[in-house]
Design a protein around this motif. Structure first.
Motif, short mmCIF file in Angstrom:
data_model
loop_
_atom_site.label_atom_id
_atom_site.label_comp_id
_atom_site.label_asym_id
_atom_site.label_seq_id
_atom_site.Cartn_x
_atom_site.Cartn_y
_atom_site.Cartn_z
N MET A 14 1.00 -1.24 0.17
CA MET A 14 0.08 -0.16 -0.16
C MET A 14 0.83 1.18 0.12
SD MET A 14 -3.18 0.45 1.57
CE MET A 14 -4.47 1.36 0.96
N LEU A 15 0.34 2.17 -0.67
CA LEU A 15 1.21 3.53 -0.95
C LEU A 15 0.93 4.30 0.45
CD1 LEU A 15 0.64 4.49 -4.56
CD2 LEU A 15 2.61 3.41 -3.52
N PRO A 16 2.09 4.99 0.73
CA PRO A 16 1.95 6.01 1.92
C PRO A 16 0.94 7.16 1.72
CG PRO A 16 4.15 6.14 0.97
CD PRO A 16 3.45 4.96 0.55
N PRO A 17 0.55 7.75 2.46
CA PRO A 17 -0.48 8.93 2.09
C PRO A 17 0.35 10.01 1.48
CG PRO A 17 -0.34 8.87 4.49
CD PRO A 17 0.36 7.60 3.90
N VAL A 18 -0.29 10.75 0.69
CA VAL A 18 0.58 11.96 -0.10
C VAL A 18 0.28 13.29 0.66
CG1 VAL A 18 0.45 13.35 -2.15
CG2 VAL A 18 -0.05 11.01 -2.19
N ASP A 19 1.54 14.13 0.97
CA ASP A 19 1.36 15.25 1.81
C ASP A 19 1.34 16.34 0.67
OD1 ASP A 19 1.74 17.28 3.48
OD2 ASP A 19 3.93 17.08 3.66
N SER A 20 0.12 16.87 0.62
CA SER A 20 -0.15 17.90 -0.47
C SER A 20 0.50 19.35 -0.09
CB SER A 20 -1.73 18.28 -0.30
OG SER A 20 -2.04 18.85 1.00
N GLY A 21 1.16 19.32 1.05
CA GLY A 21 1.79 20.64 1.44
C GLY A 21 3.38 20.60 0.81
N SER A 22 4.08 19.19 0.84
CA SER A 22 5.23 19.02 0.13
C SER A 22 5.10 19.05 -1.38
CB SER A 22 5.91 17.90 0.63
OG SER A 22 5.02 16.78 0.24
N ILE A 23 4.19 18.84 -1.89
CA ILE A 23 3.97 18.68 -3.48
C ILE A 23 3.78 20.21 -3.65
CG2 ILE A 23 2.33 18.15 -5.30
CD1 ILE A 23 1.76 15.58 -3.86
N LEU A 24 3.02 21.14 -2.90
CA LEU A 24 2.92 22.56 -3.39
C LEU A 24 4.19 23.12 -3.18
CD1 LEU A 24 -0.74 23.30 -2.09
CD2 LEU A 24 0.02 22.88 -4.12
N LYS A 25 5.01 22.78 -2.18
CA LYS A 25 6.34 23.32 -1.93
C LYS A 25 7.15 23.04 -3.42
CE LYS A 25 8.25 23.80 2.15
NZ LYS A 25 8.78 23.40 3.48
N LEU A 26 7.15 21.73 -3.86
CA LEU A 26 8.05 21.47 -4.81
C LEU A 26 7.68 22.28 -5.96
CD1 LEU A 26 10.26 19.54 -5.94
CD2 LEU A 26 8.39 17.71 -6.16
N ARG A 27 6.25 22.36 -6.38
CA ARG A 27 5.92 23.06 -7.19
C ARG A 27 6.38 24.61 -7.44
NH1 ARG A 27 1.46 26.40 -8.48
NH2 ARG A 27 0.60 26.29 -10.49
N GLN A 28 6.18 25.19 -6.22
CA GLN A 28 6.65 26.40 -6.02
C GLN A 28 8.16 26.64 -6.35
OE1 GLN A 28 5.13 29.31 -5.95
NE2 GLN A 28 3.03 28.22 -5.60
N GLN A 29 8.93 25.83 -5.88
CA GLN A 29 10.33 25.51 -6.27
C GLN A 29 10.55 25.63 -7.86
OE1 GLN A 29 11.88 22.51 -3.86
NE2 GLN A 29 12.17 23.70 -2.14
N ILE A 30 9.87 24.84 -8.41
CA ILE A 30 9.95 24.54 -9.91
C ILE A 30 9.63 25.55 -10.54
CG2 ILE A 30 9.22 23.22 -11.88
CD1 ILE A 30 8.98 20.99 -9.94
N LEU A 31 8.46 26.43 -10.29
CA LEU A 31 8.22 27.64 -10.71
C LEU A 31 9.21 28.65 -10.53
CD1 LEU A 31 4.24 27.61 -10.16
CD2 LEU A 31 5.42 27.32 -12.19
N ALA A 32 9.64 28.79 -9.62
CA ALA A 32 10.66 29.84 -9.04
C ALA A 32 11.93 29.62 -10.15
CB ALA A 32 10.85 29.75 -8.03
N ARG A 33 12.46 28.36 -10.21
CA ARG A 33 13.64 28.24 -11.07
C ARG A 33 13.41 28.27 -12.50
NH1 ARG A 33 15.85 22.39 -8.27
NH2 ARG A 33 16.57 23.31 -6.48
N SER A 34 12.10 27.94 -12.91
CA SER A 34 11.78 28.33 -14.35
C SER A 34 11.72 29.91 -14.60
CB SER A 34 10.16 27.79 -14.70
OG SER A 34 9.86 28.15 -15.78
N ASP A 35 11.23 30.56 -13.87
CA ASP A 35 11.05 32.05 -13.70
C ASP A 35 12.62 32.52 -13.72
OD1 ASP A 35 8.47 31.88 -14.17
OD2 ASP A 35 8.30 32.76 -11.92
N ALA A 36 13.55 31.95 -13.08
CA ALA A 36 14.87 32.65 -12.96
C ALA A 36 15.72 32.02 -14.20
CB ALA A 36 15.32 31.88 -11.75
N LEU A 37 15.26 30.79 -14.65
CA LEU A 37 16.13 30.40 -16.04
C LEU A 37 15.52 31.32 -17.13
CD1 LEU A 37 16.16 26.33 -15.63
CD2 LEU A 37 18.01 28.14 -15.57
N GLN A 38 14.30 31.84 -17.23
CA GLN A 38 13.59 32.40 -18.13
C GLN A 38 14.19 33.83 -18.09
OE1 GLN A 38 9.47 32.30 -18.26
NE2 GLN A 38 9.27 31.87 -20.17
N GLY A 39 14.52 34.24 -17.07
CA GLY A 39 15.07 35.78 -16.94
C GLY A 39 16.51 35.71 -17.34
N LEU A 40 17.40 34.50 -16.96
CA LEU A 40 18.50 34.42 -17.84
C LEU A 40 18.49 34.44 -19.25
CD1 LEU A 40 20.22 31.76 -15.39
CD2 LEU A 40 20.58 34.26 -15.83
#
Length: 117
Positions: free
Chosen positions: A1-27
């Protein structure tokens, strides 16, 4: 059985990805400034899509010339078989080169899509 999904960590990871994407786009946008590209008045580099379209139009023009030469020979307007065969070979080589470039691009795309994050 799979462990429960922590939506808070998924949202944090999404924000990190978006921030890196914006930074790379700026470069990427920073590289287009005149001071980094050779000074004021430097010619703008062609885009990949534009270069690809021009290459495809060139191949299409070569194929049209070969077709016109073939039709001219078949209708008796010309008797120069050698130039017709050369035009057809040029069209075949241009098409084969385009096909190989497409295969390489598709392979590169698949490699990028299969990269682990």
């Amino acid at each position: 059985m799979l462990p429960p999904v922590d939506s808070g960590s998924i949202l944090k990871l999404r924000q990190q990805i978006l921030a890196r994407s914006d930074a790379l786009q700026g470069l990427g946008q920073g590289l287009g400034t005149p001071s980094l590209r050779g000074g004021i008045g430097a010619p703008e580099q062609p885009r990949f899509g534009t270069a690809l379209n021009e290459a495809l139009r060139s191949v299409s023009a070569i194929q049209d010339q070969a077709s016109a030469a073939t039709n001219a020979y078949e209708t008796g307007q010309t008797h120069d078989l050698a130039s017709v065969m050369i035009a057809r070979q040029k069209a075949a080589i241009a098409f084969e080169a385009t096909l190989q470039a497409r295969n390489r691009l598709v392979g590169a795309y698949k490699d990028v899509m299969n990269m682990p994050l």
